[in-house]
Design a protein around this motif. Structure first.
Motif, PDB file in Angstrom:
ATOM      1  N   PHE A   1      33.755  83.735 -11.080  1.00 40.58           N
ATOM      2  CA  PHE A   1      35.063  84.354 -10.850  1.00 40.58           C
ATOM      3  C   PHE A   1      36.195  83.571 -11.521  1.00 40.58           C
ATOM      4  N   TYR A   2      36.070  82.256 -11.653  1.00 36.42           N
ATOM      5  CA  TYR A   2      37.084  81.524 -12.408  1.00 36.42           C
ATOM      6  C   TYR A   2      37.115  82.018 -13.852  1.00 36.42           C
ATOM      7  N   LYS A   3      35.952  82.272 -14.411  1.00 34.58           N
ATOM      8  CA  LYS A   3      35.879  82.808 -15.783  1.00 34.58           C
ATOM      9  C   LYS A   3      36.420  84.231 -15.836  1.00 34.58           C
ATOM     10  N   LEU A   4      35.994  85.072 -14.905  1.00 36.42           N
ATOM     11  CA  LEU A   4      36.410  86.479 -14.914  1.00 36.42           C
ATOM     12  C   LEU A   4      37.904  86.629 -14.661  1.00 36.42           C
ATOM     13  N   TYR A   5      38.435  85.879 -13.695  1.00 39.71           N
ATOM     14  CA  TYR A   5      39.868  85.948 -13.417  1.00 39.71           C
ATOM     15  C   TYR A   5      40.647  85.352 -14.584  1.00 39.71           C
ATOM     16  N   GLY A   6      40.108  84.319 -15.185  1.00 41.28           N
ATOM     17  CA  GLY A   6      40.737  83.762 -16.367  1.00 41.28           C
ATOM     18  C   GLY A   6      40.836  84.770 -17.493  1.00 41.28           C
ATOM     19  N   ASP A   7      39.812  85.593 -17.648  1.00 37.36           N
ATOM     20  CA  ASP A   7      39.836  86.616 -18.693  1.00 37.36           C
ATOM     21  C   ASP A   7      40.950  87.635 -18.460  1.00 37.36           C
ATOM     22  N   VAL A   8      41.281  87.899 -17.202  1.00 38.34           N
ATOM     23  CA  VAL A   8      42.410  88.794 -16.907  1.00 38.34           C
ATOM     24  C   VAL A   8      43.677  88.223 -17.524  1.00 38.34           C
ATOM     25  N   PHE A   9      43.892  86.916 -17.370  1.00 38.05           N
ATOM     26  CA  PHE A   9      45.081  86.279 -17.927  1.00 38.05           C
ATOM     27  C   PHE A   9      44.990  86.124 -19.442  1.00 38.05           C
ATOM     28  N   ARG A  10      43.792  85.855 -19.935  1.00 40.62           N
ATOM     29  CA  ARG A  10      43.641  85.671 -21.384  1.00 40.62           C
ATOM     30  C   ARG A  10      43.958  86.937 -22.164  1.00 40.62           C
ATOM     31  N   THR A  11      43.758  88.094 -21.554  1.00 41.17           N
ATOM     32  CA  THR A  11      44.003  89.370 -22.244  1.00 41.17           C
ATOM     33  C   THR A  11      45.280  90.050 -21.766  1.00 41.17           C
ATOM     34  N   LEU A  12      46.079  89.349 -20.977  1.00 40.76           N
ATOM     35  CA  LEU A  12      47.243  89.977 -20.355  1.00 40.76           C
ATOM     36  C   LEU A  12      48.276  90.453 -21.370  1.00 40.76           C
TER      37      LEU A  12
ATOM     38  N   GLN B   1      35.496  72.210 -10.202  1.00 44.08           N
ATOM     39  CA  GLN B   1      36.721  71.599 -10.720  1.00 44.08           C
ATOM     40  C   GLN B   1      36.957  71.947 -12.194  1.00 44.08           C
ATOM     41  N   ARG B   2      35.924  71.876 -12.995  1.00 40.75           N
ATOM     42  CA  ARG B   2      36.088  72.149 -14.429  1.00 40.75           C
ATOM     43  C   ARG B   2      36.546  73.579 -14.670  1.00 40.75           C
ATOM     44  N   GLU B   3      35.952  74.521 -13.956  1.00 42.92           N
ATOM     45  CA  GLU B   3      36.324  75.928 -14.118  1.00 42.92           C
ATOM     46  C   GLU B   3      37.763  76.173 -13.648  1.00 42.92           C
ATOM     47  N   ARG B   4      38.149  75.506 -12.561  1.00 44.29           N
ATOM     48  CA  ARG B   4      39.504  75.655 -12.037  1.00 44.29           C
ATOM     49  C   ARG B   4      40.530  75.121 -13.030  1.00 44.29           C
ATOM     50  N   GLU B   5      40.243  73.975 -13.608  1.00 44.81           N
ATOM     51  CA  GLU B   5      41.155  73.390 -14.591  1.00 44.81           C
ATOM     52  C   GLU B   5      41.270  74.258 -15.838  1.00 44.81           C
ATOM     53  N   SER B   6      40.164  74.883 -16.229  1.00 41.09           N
ATOM     54  CA  SER B   6      40.191  75.778 -17.397  1.00 41.09           C
ATOM     55  C   SER B   6      41.082  76.986 -17.136  1.00 41.09           C
ATOM     56  N   LEU B   7      41.049  77.490 -15.913  1.00 44.13           N
ATOM     57  CA  LEU B   7      41.896  78.630 -15.563  1.00 44.13           C
ATOM     58  C   LEU B   7      43.374  78.251 -15.622  1.00 44.13           C
ATOM     59  N   ILE B   8      43.722  77.145 -14.995  1.00 51.03           N
ATOM     60  CA  ILE B   8      45.127  76.739 -14.939  1.00 51.03           C
ATOM     61  C   ILE B   8      45.670  76.392 -16.323  1.00 51.03           C
ATOM     62  N   ALA B   9      44.789  75.985 -17.231  1.00 53.61           N
ATOM     63  CA  ALA B   9      45.219  75.601 -18.579  1.00 53.61           C
ATOM     64  C   ALA B   9      45.455  76.791 -19.500  1.00 53.61           C
ATOM     65  N   ILE B  10      45.148  78.002 -19.062  1.00 56.51           N
ATOM     66  CA  ILE B  10      45.338  79.187 -19.911  1.00 56.51           C
ATOM     67  C   ILE B  10      46.808  79.279 -20.324  1.00 56.51           C
ATOM     68  N   PRO B  11      47.098  79.483 -21.607  1.00 50.32           N
ATOM     69  CA  PRO B  11      48.479  79.425 -22.102  1.00 50.32           C
ATOM     70  C   PRO B  11      49.482  80.279 -21.337  1.00 50.32           C
ATOM     71  N   ILE B  12      49.134  81.514 -20.987  1.00 51.70           N
ATOM     72  CA  ILE B  12      50.126  82.356 -20.327  1.00 51.70           C
ATOM     73  C   ILE B  12      50.452  81.839 -18.922  1.00 51.70           C
ATOM     74  N   ILE B  13      49.497  81.192 -18.265  1.00 53.62           N
ATOM     75  CA  ILE B  13      49.777  80.606 -16.954  1.00 53.62           C
ATOM     76  C   ILE B  13      50.709  79.411 -17.116  1.00 53.62           C
TER      77      ILE B  13
END
Length: 224
Positions: free
Chosen positions: A202-213, A12-24
Motif C-alpha cells: 500500500f505504500y507503493k500503491l498510495y505513492g503511485d497516486v501521488f506520483r501520477t497526480l 520504514q523504507r517504504e514510508r520514507e519513499s512515499l514522503i520523499a515523492i516530489p509533489i508531497i
C-alpha cells in the motif's frame, strides 16, 4: 518487541519513499497550485468513498478468534461514515464541480489501490487490510495538518476548503493510538505477516497516486 513497533520498523523504507515523492515535498513547502490540490482531493474522494465498504467486508471475513477485532472495526465504521462528503465539500469550496467529480472515474493508480484492498480481503488474509489503515492514517498524521497550513497560505483558498486534511490530521492522531493497541493484540504470525506485506504494497500503491497526480490534474484541466 511489540508488533506495532516491528511493523513500523519493517516498513520504514517504504514510508520514507512515499514522503520523499516530489509533489508531497512541494505541498509541505506550499509550492503546489490549485489544480494539484483539486486533483489530490478528487482522488481522495475516490478512495475515501470505499473506506466503510472495505471495513464492512473485512469485518465479515474475520474468523471467530478475532471477534475483538471485528468489534473494533465497528468503531472504525462509525468514525468513517460520510467522510467522502467532506472531500466533496472541500472541492466545492475550491470552485470545482461537486457533481461532476462525484460521478467521475478514479485515476488508474487509485483504482488499482482500491482493487488491491478488496482483493486482500477477499482472496488473502482479511487482517492484511490493516496494512492499508497504517499507510493512510499514518500518512495523514505525518503530513495532513502541515500540508493544509502551507497550501492554504500559498493558494489563498478559504479555510473551509481544507476540512478533510485538517480533520484527518487531528482525527487520525487518535486513530493511530487505537490502531497501535489493535496491532499489539495480534498474536498469530500469519496475521502479522499479512499486515506487513500489505503495508509494503500500500505504500507503493498510495505513492503511485501521488506520483501520477499532476498527470491527472492536467486531464481535469482539459476536461474543464
Amino acid at each position: 518487541m511489540k508488533f506495532h513497533d516491528l511493523l513500523l520498523m519493517e516498513t520504514q523504507r517504504e514510508r520514507e519513499s512515499l514522503i520523499a515523492i516530489p509533489i508531497i515535498q512541494s505541498a509541505l513547502a506550499g509550492q503546489i497550485d490549485r489544480q494539484d490540490y483539486v486533483a489530490f482531493l478528487t482522488q481522495a474522494f475516490h478512495h475515501v468513498r470505499h473506506t466503510v465498504p472495505l471495513l464492512m467486508a473485512c469485518g465479515a471475513r474475520l474468523p471467530a478468534r478475532l471477534e475483538w477485532l471485528r468489534t473494533a472495526i465497528g468503531e472504525y465504521i462509525e468514525e468513517e461514515m460520510g467522510h467522502q462528503e467532506w472531500v466533496l465539500d472541500d472541492l466545492e469550496a475550491c470552485g470545482a464541480d461537486r457533481d461532476q467529480i462525484a460521478n467521475s472515474a478514479p485515476a488508474e493508480a487509485t483504482e488499482l489501490m482500491v482493487s488491491y484492498a478488496y482483493d486482500t480481503i477477499a482472496r488473502g488474509n482479511p487482517v492484511g487490510f490493516f496494512g492499508m489503515v497504517l499507510v493512510l492514517e499514518g500518512t495523514s498524521v505525518a503530513l495532513a495538518t502541515r500540508a493544509a497550513e502551507t497550501i492554504e497560505s500559498s493558494l489563498g483558498l478559504p479555510r473551509n476548503a481544507f476540512s478533510y486534511l485538517r480533520s484527518h490530521g487531528d482525527l487520525d492522531i487518535e486513530h493511530v493510538g487505537f490502531f497501535e493497541q489493535l496491532m499489539n493484540r495480534l498474536d498469530d504470525e500469519d496475521d502479522r505477516r499479512a499486515v506487513v506485506h500489505a503495508a509494503k504494497r500500500f505504500y507503493k500503491l498510495y505513492g503511485d497516486v501521488f506520483r501520477t497526480l499532476r498527470q491527472d490534474a492536467q486531464t481535469l484541466a482539459v476536461a474543464a
